[in-house]
Design an enzyme around this catalytic site. Structure first.
Site, short mmCIF file in Angstrom:
data_model
loop_
_atom_site.label_atom_id
_atom_site.label_comp_id
_atom_site.label_asym_id
_atom_site.label_seq_id
_atom_site.Cartn_x
_atom_site.Cartn_y
_atom_site.Cartn_z
N GLY A 207 88.36 6.68 146.91
CA GLY A 207 88.07 6.87 145.48
C GLY A 207 87.93 5.60 144.68
N SER A 208 87.58 4.48 145.34
CA SER A 208 87.45 3.25 144.55
C SER A 208 86.23 3.32 143.63
CB SER A 208 87.39 2.01 145.45
OG SER A 208 86.19 1.99 146.18
N ARG B 177 78.50 26.51 154.73
CA ARG B 177 78.34 25.39 153.78
C ARG B 177 77.90 25.89 152.42
NH1 ARG B 177 78.57 20.45 155.66
NH2 ARG B 177 78.50 20.18 157.90
N MET C 159 81.99 12.88 151.98
CA MET C 159 81.56 12.88 153.37
C MET C 159 81.18 14.28 153.84
SD MET C 159 81.91 9.75 153.64
CE MET C 159 81.73 9.27 155.34
N ARG C 160 80.27 14.87 153.10
CA ARG C 160 79.85 16.22 153.45
C ARG C 160 78.44 16.41 152.95
NH1 ARG C 160 82.68 21.02 154.74
NH2 ARG C 160 81.43 22.71 153.90
N ASN D 269 74.02 9.73 144.47
CA ASN D 269 74.82 9.34 145.64
C ASN D 269 74.83 7.84 145.75
OD1 ASN D 269 76.24 9.67 148.14
ND2 ASN D 269 74.32 9.28 149.25
N HIS E 132 75.28 4.88 148.62
CA HIS E 132 75.28 4.69 150.07
C HIS E 132 75.38 3.19 150.39
CE1 HIS E 132 74.54 5.64 154.25
NE2 HIS E 132 73.71 4.61 154.28
#
Ligand code: GRF
Length: 223
Positions: A26-27, A79, A104-105, A121, A123
């Protein structure tokens, strides 16, 4: 709406409501909360949701009095069913923009459709290089001299949607995954709040694969 108009993305309350999905440390969430605290980001983290009970992101949220929810994936048959439950919470908290900050999903159409061009997102590689898991390891194994991070809107392919911002860092001889990851993380923390602020100000526009940043607006080199 005519294409040349910049969409007004401000909420009726005048402050953008973020929903952060996170699975671990969670940084990046912290960088958002700190930017809000400094007055650099006019948004509110309305809710943090994790698929991992032990995610440090949940603790960080709680420290800032932000509602923090753990939704257990094993309680859902698919899902899609899981994402339906997430969607329900996002609606409950009136979330306007979703941030995947170390989530991570894979997210499904169930979330992507109602939040089209409203999911960001982060990455840790210069996409389209090294999508998926272990991006730092992939970069080191490939032998690139430069890597970095990418902030992009989410579409149905993994680590693929329209790119808002990227930052590059050097890869040094003998770098470990941890060293490279730390160098990239500093850039993630710099870029993420700025990208969210541009969104909050309605200065981003998505056209196909391209994200346009309104003239005059830019991303600073320093925080
Ligand atoms: C970051 O490296 C981000 O790029 C990736 O997952 C990591 C999350 O870190 N998607 P944190 O949980 O925000 O500290």
């Amino acid at each position: 709406m005519p294409r040349e108009e910049w969409p007004s993305l401000k909420s009726p309350e005048g402050i953008l409501r973020l929903g952060v999905l996170a699975s671990g440390r969670g940084s990046n969430l912290q960088s958002i909360l700190e930017a809000i605290g400094r007055g650099d980001l006019s948004a509110r983290v309305a809710v943090v949701i994790s698929n991992k009970k032990e995610a440090q992101a949940l603790e960080r949220a709680a420290q800032y009095q932000v509602p923090a929810l753990f939704l257990d994936p094993s309680h859902y048959l698919s899902r899609e069913a899981y994402d339906t439950a997430i969607l329900q919470q996002l609606k409950e908290y009136r979330v306007e923009l979703i941030v995947l900050a170390g989530y991570m999903r894979l997210v499904t159409r169930t979330l992507i459709e109602p939040y089209h061009d409203r999911i960001i997102n982060i990455h840790p590689s210069l996409l389209p290089a090294f999508p998926g898991m272990h991006a730092h390891r992939q970069a080191l194994e490939y032998g690139v001299r430069v890597s970095g991070c990418t902030l992009h809107f989410v579409d149905e392919e993994m680590d693929h949607g329209p790119i808002v911002a990227q930052a590059a860092v050097p890869v040094f001889e003998g770098d470990t995954e941890e060293q490279l990851s730390e160098r990239i993380l500093a850039e993630e923390h710099r870029l993420l709040p700025q990208v969210l602020q541009l969104y909050a100000e309605g200065k981003l526009k998505v056209e196909g694969r391209k994200v346009h940043i309104q003239e005059g607006a830019s991303i600073r080199k320093n925080r």
